[in-house]
Design an enzyme around this catalytic site. Structure first.
Site, PDB file in Angstrom:
ATOM      1  N   HIS A   1       0.840  -1.196   0.000  1.00 46.97           N
ATOM      2  CA  HIS A   1       0.000   0.000   0.000  1.00 46.97           C
ATOM      3  C   HIS A   1       0.870   1.239   0.000  1.00 46.97           C
ATOM      4  CE1 HIS A   1       0.863  -0.962   4.217  1.00 46.97           C
ATOM      5  NE2 HIS A   1       0.803   0.329   4.455  1.00 46.97           N
TER       6      HIS A   1
ATOM      7  N   CYS B   1       2.045   3.399  11.732  1.00 49.60           N
ATOM      8  CA  CYS B   1       2.984   2.895  10.729  1.00 49.60           C
ATOM      9  C   CYS B   1       3.300   4.028   9.767  1.00 49.60           C
ATOM     10  CB  CYS B   1       2.404   1.684   9.984  1.00 49.60           C
ATOM     11  SG  CYS B   1       1.051   2.057   8.858  1.00 49.60           S
TER      12      CYS B   1
END
Length: 697
Positions: free
Chosen positions: A65, A199
């Site tokens: 992603h 993250c």
């Protein structure tokens, strides 16, 4: 999620054998639907995210992603691989692969939907249903939530809510912060944990880690409340919830925001994937620490314990190596020093412009100042600039130490920097003083201190001891060798001439254009300003300053010119950025070219470096000099040989512009994303029918 994934974005027979091939296969489906405008650019962004941390998860899941300016709207593609694809998970290849694409400026609603998917991936029934889906439409419907899994059906029957974290938060908040852990006359309350997950992208791992911790907490009878610091921002935990918690889990790969809120509690600090793969172990670790009474230092103690964080740590990523931290410590000092350089240098240059180069011999304006005389005003400007310049080395040293050890590093850093000036150790002495000061403070903070003395540590003990140690080292041990090295470097610069000077100009030009305001650029700029940060800089030092500023102006001016003469090679956002780049380049703000370099680094950065090298070499060859450290085109009257200086800048701009146009002209347009332009040619800037325009860099 109805628009994020359709049957056309599902491949149930994914044949790719590498993660790169898998990402390409799924990305091609996005391109075909107009969701991605530049296949190669998007895949480069996916690869860059993958390089930060593998995206494979235990349980056969891969979630490549990224956020990218080449994405027109939030999109999800799903592939199922019979052979499996290695995404770096500890338990082997992934057979369920989700490619998540978010625009650079994705709105919170779409990111929240993507985060919901990330949480679903921790549901075993959901992944089992995907593995058994018979056709693409059914798989897409399942991901969209139109076909409930058995677990969701059961939840509806029992009336469970989806947001268990909110329930836990409410329950925790009801207990007073000073609770003893046992209700009056009732059973002992459960162990309470607050957690933060984050993250680098803030789309997938952040929310999967939160779901994993919450699930593990329910299994073990532990209340877990998670604050997800994702791309859509974050909602701070209620201070009462934090106060009532028995322990803290920080699962992150970027700096935790407002980390001091969790100081003084048993804390487990780890990477985000640990919370996904072994949440039970993390809960066990924090319970063990609580049982032993092991807590982080209170916020007031600063970095003395594991709960504190230095400015560099707050702005960096978990697990950075020493080399990365060293670079950031040095850049911390440079960033605080640059405003003093700009203000002092420009004031001194204006003093010279008004009063001539003999103004440095003028008496103090305290003793002689005539309001109607230009020379008095010139002397005033020169002397104010000299005072500002006197702060350069102390500020450099002080804020290097600050980057290493936070506020306790300021006193020894400034003292060490001032000593460097006193012994003529210059910038090299400042660098050494800053690093030594930070190291001394960190060493003092590691010494066990009785609780009764902790209150006077930051205001008395640390400043006293660290300043004494740094002063001794600078005066007696390392000061003289550094001063000798500084003198040798100055003599070398003064002796530069001919081909050596031209080669140095080319090298500095390459450095200025390599990362456009980044660390390499700052090294070249600091090298130049160090030479003129004296009362009477040498001719060679002023030539170096001129070459550095000229080269730094090239990239944004070249991008502005390229968007003007070959606009069809750039999208609408880039053409708009090109207008602003004229002003930024003329003002010596190299960062004006960053949007172009970020979108097409392999063409823009090498072209900029070549043009910068040409300009730097020509500036040195022409003997252009500059006393001001900043100002761009607006300080041309203060430049020696101004006409040839402008010729050097123009030559570099033309070279970079020509290279960018040639390289971009050789690029093949992505199938399905280009439109017919005038004369039947392809216009990369034209939007795909039905697709949104890409987000500006």
């Amino acid at each position: 999620m109805s628009n994020m994934i359709t049957a056309d974005l599902v491949d149930l027979d994914l044949s790719a054998d590498t993660k790169e091939a898998a990402a390409r296969a799924l990305a091609e489906r996005m391109v075909a639907l107009g969701r991605v405008t530049d296949l190669e650019g998007f895949l480069a962004d996916v690869a860059a995210r993958e390089a930060q941390m593998p995206t494979g998860l235990d349980g056969g899941i891969g979630i490549p992603h990224c956020r990218s300016e080449h994405v027109t709207e939030p999109t999800l593609a799903f592939g199922r691989s019979a052979a499996g694809v290695d995404f770096g998970a500890a338990d082997g290849p992934a057979d369920l692969i989700f490619l998540i694409a978010a625009p650079a400026g994705a709105d919170d609603a779409h990111l929240t939907i993507l985060s919901s998917l990330a949480r679903q991936l921790m549901n075993a029934e959901f992944t089992a249903a995907l593995r058994s889906a018979g056709d693409a439409a059914a798989a897409a419907a399942l991901i969209r939530g139109e076909e409930p899994t058995p677990a969701e059906d059961a939840a509806e029957e029992t009336g469970d809510t989806a947001d268990t974290g909110a329930v836990s938060a409410a329950a925790s908040a009801e207990t007073a912060p000073g609770s003893t852990g046992q209700d009056s006359g009732g059973p002992a309350r459960p162990f309470r944990i607050v957690a933060v997950t984050s993250c680098p992208t803030g789309i997938a791992h952040t929310y999967m880690a939160a779901e994993s911790l919450e699930n593990a907490g329910r299994e073990e009878g532990v209340e877990v409340v998670v604050e997800t610091q994702g791309s859509a921002g974050f909602t701070r935990l209620d201070p009462a919830v934090i106060a009532a918690a028995d322990g803290v889990i920080l699962a992150h790969d970027v700096a935790v925001r407002e980390k001091d809120r969790f100081a003084g509690k048993p804390t487990v600090d780890t990477g985000v994937k640990a919370a996904i793969n072994r949440p039970g172990e993390l809960i066990g670790e924090v319970r063990d620490k609580a049982a032993r009474g092991e807590v982080t230092a209170a916020a007031a103690d600063g970095p003395a314990g594991s709960g504190g964080a230095t400015p560099v740590e707050r702005g960096g990523e978990s697990g950075e190596g020493y080399g990365t931290k060293l670079r950031k410590w040095l850049m911390s000092g440079v960033s605080y020093m640059v405003p003093f350089v700009a203000a002092g240098g420009l004031l001194i240059a204006l003093g010279f412009a008004i009063g001539g180069y003999e103004i440095n011999k003028a008496p103090s304006v305290m003793d002689h100042f005539v309001w109607t005389q230009a020379d008095s005003w010139a002397a005033l400007l020169f002397q104010i600039g000299g005072v500002a310049f006197a702060f350069l080395v102390p500020v450099l040293a002080g804020y290097i130490a600050y980057g290493m050890a936070d506020r306790p590093g300021l006193v020894p850093g400034f003292v060490g920097g001032s000593i460097a000036l006193t012994i003529n150790a210059g910038f090299l002495g400042g660098l050494a003083a800053g690093l030594i000061s930070g190291a001394v403070v960190l060493a003092i903070q590691r010494v066990p201190i009785p609780k009764a003395l902790r209150g006077i540590m930051p205001v008395v003990v640390i400043p006293l001891v660290s300043a004494a140690v740094v002063g001794f080292l600078m005066f007696v041990v390392i000061g003289k060798p550094i001063a000798s090295a500084q003198e040798g470097m100055t003599d070398w610069l003064n002796g530069l001439s001919g081909a050596n000077a031209v080669l140095l100009g080319a090298l500095l030009g390459l450095m200025m254009c390599f990362d456009l305001g980044g660390p390499v650029n700052k090294v070249a700029y600091t090298f130049a300003t160090a030479g003129i940060a004296v009362a009477s800089p040498s001719d060679s030092a002023m030539k170096i300053m001129a070459a550095v500023m000229a080269a730094g102006m090239v990239p944004p001016l070249a991008m502005a010119l390229a968007t003007t003469v070959r606009g069809r090679l750039f999208n609408a956002a880039e053409r708009e950025n090109g207008k602003a780049a004229w002003v930024l380049g003329a003002s010596f703000i190299s960062e004006g070219a960053i949007p172009f370099a970020a979108a097409d680094p392999l063409r823009v950065i090498p072209s900029s470096m070549v043009g910068g090298a040409v300009t730097g070499a020509l500036s040195m060859a022409f003997g252009a000099t500059l006393r001001a450290p900043h100002g761009g085109i607006f300080v041309v009257p203060l430049i020696g040989n101004p006409l040839l200086y402008l010729v050097a800048i123009a030559a570099g701009v033309c070279v970079t512009t020509a290279l960018v146009i040639v390289l971009k002209g050789l690029r093949k347009p992505v199938t399905g994303t280009s439109a017919q332009g005038p004369g039947g040619g392809t216009d990369p800037s034209a939007p795909t029918p039905g697709a949104k325009q890409p987000v500006a860099a």
